[in-house]
Enzyme design. Structure first.
Site, PDB file in Angstrom:
ATOM      1  N   CYS A 191       3.399  -2.871   9.899  1.00 11.22           N
ATOM      2  CA  CYS A 191       2.136  -3.145  10.580  1.00 11.22           C
ATOM      3  C   CYS A 191       1.391  -1.841  10.779  1.00 11.22           C
ATOM      4  O   CYS A 191       1.971  -0.842  11.224  1.00 11.22           O
ATOM      5  CB  CYS A 191       2.379  -3.819  11.938  1.00 11.22           C
ATOM      6  SG  CYS A 191       0.867  -4.098  12.899  1.00 11.22           S
ATOM      7  N   GLY A 224      -4.240   9.789   3.365  1.00 10.57           N
ATOM      8  CA  GLY A 224      -5.051  10.863   2.803  1.00 10.57           C
ATOM      9  C   GLY A 224      -6.049  10.377   1.762  1.00 10.57           C
ATOM     10  O   GLY A 224      -6.512   9.268   1.772  1.00 10.57           O
ATOM     11  N   ARG A 260       0.864  -1.182   0.000  1.00 10.33           N
ATOM     12  CA  ARG A 260       0.000   0.000   0.000  1.00 10.33           C
ATOM     13  C   ARG A 260       0.900   1.231   0.000  1.00 10.33           C
ATOM     14  O   ARG A 260       1.792   1.345   0.842  1.00 10.33           O
ATOM     15  CB  ARG A 260      -0.908  -0.004   1.229  1.00 10.33           C
ATOM     16  CG  ARG A 260      -1.823  -1.219   1.301  1.00 10.33           C
ATOM     17  CD  ARG A 260      -2.540  -1.301   2.632  1.00 10.33           C
ATOM     18  NE  ARG A 260      -3.502  -0.233   2.810  1.00 10.33           N
ATOM     19  CZ  ARG A 260      -4.798  -0.335   2.530  1.00 10.33           C
ATOM     20  NH1 ARG A 260      -5.279  -1.468   2.059  1.00 10.33           N
ATOM     21  NH2 ARG A 260      -5.616   0.680   2.728  1.00 10.33           N
ATOM     22  N   ASP A 263     -22.700  12.407  31.569  1.00 13.41           N
ATOM     23  CA  ASP A 263     -22.277  11.023  31.371  1.00 13.41           C
ATOM     24  C   ASP A 263     -20.912  10.944  30.704  1.00 13.41           C
ATOM     25  O   ASP A 263     -20.098  10.078  31.039  1.00 13.41           O
ATOM     26  CB  ASP A 263     -23.315  10.287  30.520  1.00 13.41           C
ATOM     27  CG  ASP A 263     -22.928   8.851  30.270  1.00 13.41           C
ATOM     28  OD1 ASP A 263     -22.823   8.085  31.249  1.00 13.41           O
ATOM     29  OD2 ASP A 263     -22.729   8.479  29.099  1.00 13.41           O
TER      30      ASP A 263
END
Length: 617
Positions: A326, A124, A70, A587
């Site tokens: 990775c 991007g 990639r 919360d």
């Protein structure tokens, strides 16, 4: 598509009798007793091609062969997806430090030579790079490269895809997290829903099959649309890929937002029990399923609940030239620096081989979910919306299919109007501060309807929800005339300095507290009749919730306005919206501080009733 499972099996069988080489072409194994023909060696130019077993430089210590690369073409993006980056964007690398086109192609040639047969261009947003078409055309010339893919948000796809296809683009992944235009704008913080739809239509028109649609599933935001996405595969050649929400820098990941693969699959099986699993390729990241008779398919990318590290064959090069082995790892090595330092092919390969050799067996333990995910958080709103989605599923999905087949672009479905109110603006606020650090009013662009004052509200002589015998009773409004009703209510949440600072910087671990509070207020306004026993159901035409940070009091000031045309007022809807937004903010912050005070919940103004207008002075 019906032949796809067979083709996968055939490919797997064929693969058993071949081994790969550096060019990516199959090399058949000689039969027993057959003489081995030696091919004379000859000099090769730098980055030339070489027939050899799969490169040791791209094989890690666990035997994983990395044949998929990639390449990020740019750090820039024309969207600001909430799960990906903050609204103001991220610091960008200086242009001089980014890979040039020639450097990208040089590295691509080297990796293809060593055995990479698939390259995917990413960002991007890769389609904002001016020379993306030329890069695809140059990659197409690399012998042994079988697949050139691209992952895009689809904004520029319809315009560029004909050129990209001619240049050699063979695979497309399009990101789309919702089928509701207004929700799309909230998630990505930009307009562009219809441009993405045009891009998907163009890909189908040009013959890409399947067209992969990536959907990041986030609890409380879009998990109610799973069935709508799957319904699209009935008539369209789509591979809808549901991706478990994953941690990235800047997205303030938390476990509660993740909807696991098993939970999603259970939801689908309730609607389509006949859903069948398709065979998987060894290095596939997706678990694929198909509904018999449907043209497309659905897949799950289970990065969190069932990682696929054991068969990972992916490497990635960032826009500034760093090699990452990775996605979840922090370790990077700069190939750019070695290239610009004049490194030879052998030196580059040693650097790459060392990085691949250090690749761990699996990504960080912190993010591995080995147990089943918790049950879905209860939400009256989600259940209500789910009913609405089911009612409109057939008409909505068929509408999209019909329009896509005819080259049209689907308009906002009815469910979108029900989810947001027919007049609710589609531009949502930013929860970040202006550069001068002054608190910014967190409001949509549509101006709030003013609440005019015409004097004090006259007191009633008796309680309207009590009958003559003192028992509770619902007011009969059947004979009242319909008038335009507007009400505004407010609330203050005294946060304290610690929680205030975290909200101000948008650093709460739970996520964007102001966005959650705004949505909670909008949802609550529309559910008031279900929460307040004797309230009439009101078909709201507009709901607006604004939040503003008050630095002096370390507080958040909430203002909610509701509008409807009918026989009864909407002050309870406005009060419920303000109060629920305050509760949601509490919360979000309670883990930081329990010393939070909800105060000043009050009606600010109301107009349009028989008893006259009211404005608090």
């Amino acid at each position: 598509m019906a032949a796809q499972p067979v083709s996968r099996v055939v490919r797997r069988v064929l693969r058993a009798g071949v081994r790969s080489c550096s060019s990516g072409a199959p090399v058949t194994q000689p039969c027993p007793g057959e003489p081995v023909v030696e091919v004379p060696s000859r000099p090769r130019p730098f980055l030339g091609e070489r027939a050899a077993p799969f490169s040791a430089f791209l094989t890690d210590s666990f035997g994983r062969r990395h044949s998929y690369l990639r390449i990020s073409l740019t750090e820039r993006c024309n969207l600001r997806c909430q799960y990906c980056m903050p609204e103001e964007g991220v610091p960008l690398t200086p242009k001089a430090d980014l890979l040039t086109t020639e450097e990208i192609l040089t590295l691509a040639r080297l990796f293809v030579k060593e055995g990479v047969d698939k390259i995917r261009l990413t960002g991007g947003e890769p389609l904002i790079r001016p020379d993306v078409v030329d890069i695809v055309a140059q990659l197409r010339r690399l012998e042994g490269l079988r697949t050139i893919g691209i992952t895009t948000n689809g904004i520029n796809l319809a315009r560029l895809l004909p050129q990209l296809q001619k240049a050699g683009l063979s695979a497309i992944n399009i990101s789309l997290d919702t089928l509701v235009p207004a929700k799309f704008e909230f998630i990505v913080r930009r307009k562009g829903f219809h441009k993405v739809m045009e891009g998907i239509h163009k890909a189908i028109e040009l013959g890409y099959s399947p067209v992969k649609v990536n959907c990041v599933v986030m609890r409380g935001l879009n998990e109610d649309e799973l069935l709508d996405f799957v319904a699209l595969t009935e008539g369209l050649p789509l591979d809808v890929r549901f991706i478990e929400y994953m941690p990235f820098d800047g997205n303030r990941w938390n476990f509660k937002k993740m909807v696991s693969y098993k939970e999603m699959l259970d939801t689908l099986r309730q609607q389509w029990p006949e859903l069948e699993k398709l065979p998987e390729e060894e290095s596939s990241t997706a678990k694929a399923f198909k509904i018999p008779g449907f043209r497309g398919q659905v897949s799950f990318i289970t990065s969190m609940s069932e990682h696929f590290c054991g068969t990972c064959n992916r490497l990635r090069i960032t826009a500034d030239g760093n090699l990452k082995v990775c996605l979840f790892g922090n370790s990077e090595v700069s190939l750019r620096d070695h290239l610009r330092g004049g490194a030879s092919e052998e030196e580059l390969l040693r650097v790459i081989g060392a990085a691949v050799g250090r690749k761990k067996r699996q990504h960080a333990e912190l993010f591995l979910m080995r147990q089943d995910s918790p049950p879905a958080l209860p939400s009256t709103f989600r259940n209500s919306l789910r009913v609405q989605v089911l009612r409109h599923r057939v008409s909505f999905s068929s509408q999209i299919v019909t329009l896509w087949k005819g080259g049209g672009v689907p308009q906002a479905p009815l469910v979108a109007q029900q989810w947001l109110g027919s007049s609710l603006p589609q531009r949502h606020f930013s929860s970040h501060l202006d550069s001068d650090a002054n608190p910014k009013c967190l409001s949509p662009t549509e101006p709030q309807a003013p609440a005019a004052s015409s004097g004090p509200l006259p007191d009633s002589e008796q309680l309207t929800h009590v009958d003559t015998e003192g028992r509770m009773a619902m007011v009969d409004v059947g004979r009242k005339p319909d008038t335009e009703r507007v009400a505004v209510a407010s609330a203050v949440v005294l946060l304290g300095p610690v929680a205030f600072k975290l909200i101000q910087e948008n650093q709460l671990k739970k996520g964007d507290a102001l966005a959650v509070a705004q949505l909670a207020g909008i949802q609550a306004a529309k559910l008031t009749s279900q929460l307040i026993p004797l309230c009439h159901h009101v078909a709201l035409s507009h709901v607006q919730v604004q939040l503003e940070l008050d630095r002096a009091r370390h507080a958040a000031v909430i203002q909610a306005s509701c509008r409807a045309r009918g026989p009864t007022g909407v002050e309870m809807e406005a009060l419920t919206a303000a109060a629920t937004a305050a509760l949601a903010l509490y919360d979000m912050c309670k883990a930081v501080s329990r010393d939070i005070v909800l105060a000043e919940i009050k009606l600010v103004s109301k107009t349009g009733g028989q008893r006259g207008d009211f404005h608090r002075t």
